[in-house]
Design a protein around this motif. Sequence first.
Motif, PDB file in Angstrom:
ATOM      1  N   ASN A   4       0.803  -1.219   0.000  1.00  0.00           N
ATOM      2  CA  ASN A   4       0.000   0.000   0.000  1.00  0.00           C
ATOM      3  C   ASN A   4       0.836   1.270   0.000  1.00  0.00           C
ATOM      4  O   ASN A   4       0.323   2.334  -0.308  1.00  0.00           O
ATOM      5  CB  ASN A   4      -0.928   0.014   1.220  1.00  0.00           C
ATOM      6  CG  ASN A   4      -1.967  -1.080   1.160  1.00  0.00           C
ATOM      7  OD1 ASN A   4      -2.314  -1.546   0.086  1.00  0.00           O
ATOM      8  ND2 ASN A   4      -2.453  -1.495   2.309  1.00  0.00           N
ATOM      9  N   ILE A   5       2.089   1.175   0.364  1.00  0.00           N
ATOM     10  CA  ILE A   5       2.907   2.400   0.413  1.00  0.00           C
ATOM     11  C   ILE A   5       3.016   3.041  -0.965  1.00  0.00           C
ATOM     12  O   ILE A   5       3.072   4.255  -1.079  1.00  0.00           O
ATOM     13  CB  ILE A   5       4.299   2.154   1.040  1.00  0.00           C
ATOM     14  CG1 ILE A   5       4.913   3.506   1.437  1.00  0.00           C
ATOM     15  CG2 ILE A   5       5.210   1.354   0.101  1.00  0.00           C
ATOM     16  CD1 ILE A   5       5.999   3.427   2.462  1.00  0.00           C
ATOM     17  N   PHE A   6       2.985   2.245  -2.007  1.00  0.00           N
ATOM     18  CA  PHE A   6       3.092   2.801  -3.357  1.00  0.00           C
ATOM     19  C   PHE A   6       1.820   3.560  -3.740  1.00  0.00           C
ATOM     20  O   PHE A   6       1.883   4.671  -4.247  1.00  0.00           O
ATOM     21  CB  PHE A   6       3.418   1.707  -4.373  1.00  0.00           C
ATOM     22  CG  PHE A   6       4.714   1.004  -4.057  1.00  0.00           C
ATOM     23  CD1 PHE A   6       5.916   1.697  -4.035  1.00  0.00           C
ATOM     24  CD2 PHE A   6       4.728  -0.349  -3.759  1.00  0.00           C
ATOM     25  CE1 PHE A   6       7.115   1.060  -3.720  1.00  0.00           C
ATOM     26  CE2 PHE A   6       5.916  -0.987  -3.448  1.00  0.00           C
ATOM     27  CZ  PHE A   6       7.111  -0.296  -3.425  1.00  0.00           C
ATOM     28  N   GLU A   7       0.683   2.960  -3.464  1.00  0.00           N
ATOM     29  CA  GLU A   7      -0.590   3.639  -3.756  1.00  0.00           C
ATOM     30  C   GLU A   7      -0.747   4.878  -2.871  1.00  0.00           C
ATOM     31  O   GLU A   7      -1.178   5.930  -3.337  1.00  0.00           O
ATOM     32  CB  GLU A   7      -1.774   2.688  -3.563  1.00  0.00           C
ATOM     33  CG  GLU A   7      -3.113   3.277  -3.965  1.00  0.00           C
ATOM     34  CD  GLU A   7      -3.186   3.720  -5.432  1.00  0.00           C
ATOM     35  OE1 GLU A   7      -3.978   4.630  -5.721  1.00  0.00           O
ATOM     36  OE2 GLU A   7      -2.464   3.161  -6.295  1.00  0.00           O
ATOM     37  N   ALA A   8      -0.383   4.756  -1.609  1.00  0.00           N
ATOM     38  CA  ALA A   8      -0.467   5.894  -0.685  1.00  0.00           C
ATOM     39  C   ALA A   8       0.440   7.032  -1.149  1.00  0.00           C
ATOM     40  O   ALA A   8       0.095   8.211  -1.003  1.00  0.00           O
ATOM     41  CB  ALA A   8      -0.113   5.449   0.730  1.00  0.00           C
ATOM     42  N   SER A   9       1.580   6.691  -1.710  1.00  0.00           N
ATOM     43  CA  SER A   9       2.512   7.710  -2.208  1.00  0.00           C
ATOM     44  C   SER A   9       1.934   8.443  -3.415  1.00  0.00           C
ATOM     45  O   SER A   9       2.082   9.654  -3.546  1.00  0.00           O
ATOM     46  CB  SER A   9       3.846   7.074  -2.589  1.00  0.00           C
ATOM     47  OG  SER A   9       4.459   6.514  -1.452  1.00  0.00           O
ATOM     48  N   ARG A  10       1.266   7.705  -4.289  1.00  0.00           N
ATOM     49  CA  ARG A  10       0.642   8.310  -5.471  1.00  0.00           C
ATOM     50  C   ARG A  10      -0.497   9.239  -5.095  1.00  0.00           C
ATOM     51  O   ARG A  10      -0.693  10.277  -5.711  1.00  0.00           O
ATOM     52  CB  ARG A  10       0.063   7.222  -6.383  1.00  0.00           C
ATOM     53  CG  ARG A  10       1.025   6.536  -7.263  1.00  0.00           C
ATOM     54  CD  ARG A  10       0.292   5.547  -8.197  1.00  0.00           C
ATOM     55  NE  ARG A  10       1.213   4.601  -8.741  1.00  0.00           N
ATOM     56  CZ  ARG A  10       1.521   3.426  -8.179  1.00  0.00           C
ATOM     57  NH1 ARG A  10       0.942   3.035  -7.072  1.00  0.00           N
ATOM     58  NH2 ARG A  10       2.409   2.635  -8.742  1.00  0.00           N
ATOM     59  N   THR A  11      -1.280   8.833  -4.100  1.00  0.00           N
ATOM     60  CA  THR A  11      -2.521   9.546  -3.777  1.00  0.00           C
ATOM     61  C   THR A  11      -2.384  10.545  -2.639  1.00  0.00           C
ATOM     62  O   THR A  11      -3.329  11.271  -2.334  1.00  0.00           O
ATOM     63  CB  THR A  11      -3.635   8.541  -3.430  1.00  0.00           C
ATOM     64  OG1 THR A  11      -3.241   7.788  -2.272  1.00  0.00           O
ATOM     65  CG2 THR A  11      -3.915   7.616  -4.602  1.00  0.00           C
ATOM     66  N   GLY A  12      -1.231  10.583  -1.984  1.00  0.00           N
ATOM     67  CA  GLY A  12      -1.028  11.560  -0.914  1.00  0.00           C
ATOM     68  C   GLY A  12      -1.540  11.124   0.442  1.00  0.00           C
ATOM     69  O   GLY A  12      -1.817  11.965   1.297  1.00  0.00           O
TER      70      GLY A  12
END
Length: 161
Positions: free
Chosen positions: A11-19
């Motif tokens: 999830n860190i990758f998606e969280a990074s994309r979405t803020g």
Amino acid sequence: MISTLTGSAQNIFEASRTGDVETIRNLYNQNKESINAVDSKGFTPLILSAYNNQKEVVSFLLEKGCDVNAKDTSGNTALMGVCFKGNFKIAKMLIDSGAKVNQQNYNDATALIYASTFGHKDIVNYLLKNGADATIKDNRGNTALSHAKMQGNNEIAELLK
């Protein structure tokens, strides 16, 4: 360096994309190394958040000591991505945190070449003030000045002369 993450840490990758700073904070608290995780394209949380204009995430990652000069599978860094996209505030944060302004990707392009090509005058100015070398050529023999001229970015071309 972590090569891949599985399960909830992905999830860190998606969280990074979405803020989503809260998710990143929680993942970081579970595993400090998560901030330097690398996905299948070589993207780190910093590269993804910088490219997607997620200033708060970038700030958190830099504060926690992520690798500001990490490269993706093309050799691009977070700074190069920002110079392509044009977010001055994030570019400044990265440079002020030690991003190498003369780092070259696998096509020998630099952050200055990207900022010059895509018309981001404020970033070009800041790069130059922080030691960017305008004489570096990409693998086709073009400098930042050459790219600025090709794109009709005349104000940037004047800065680079």
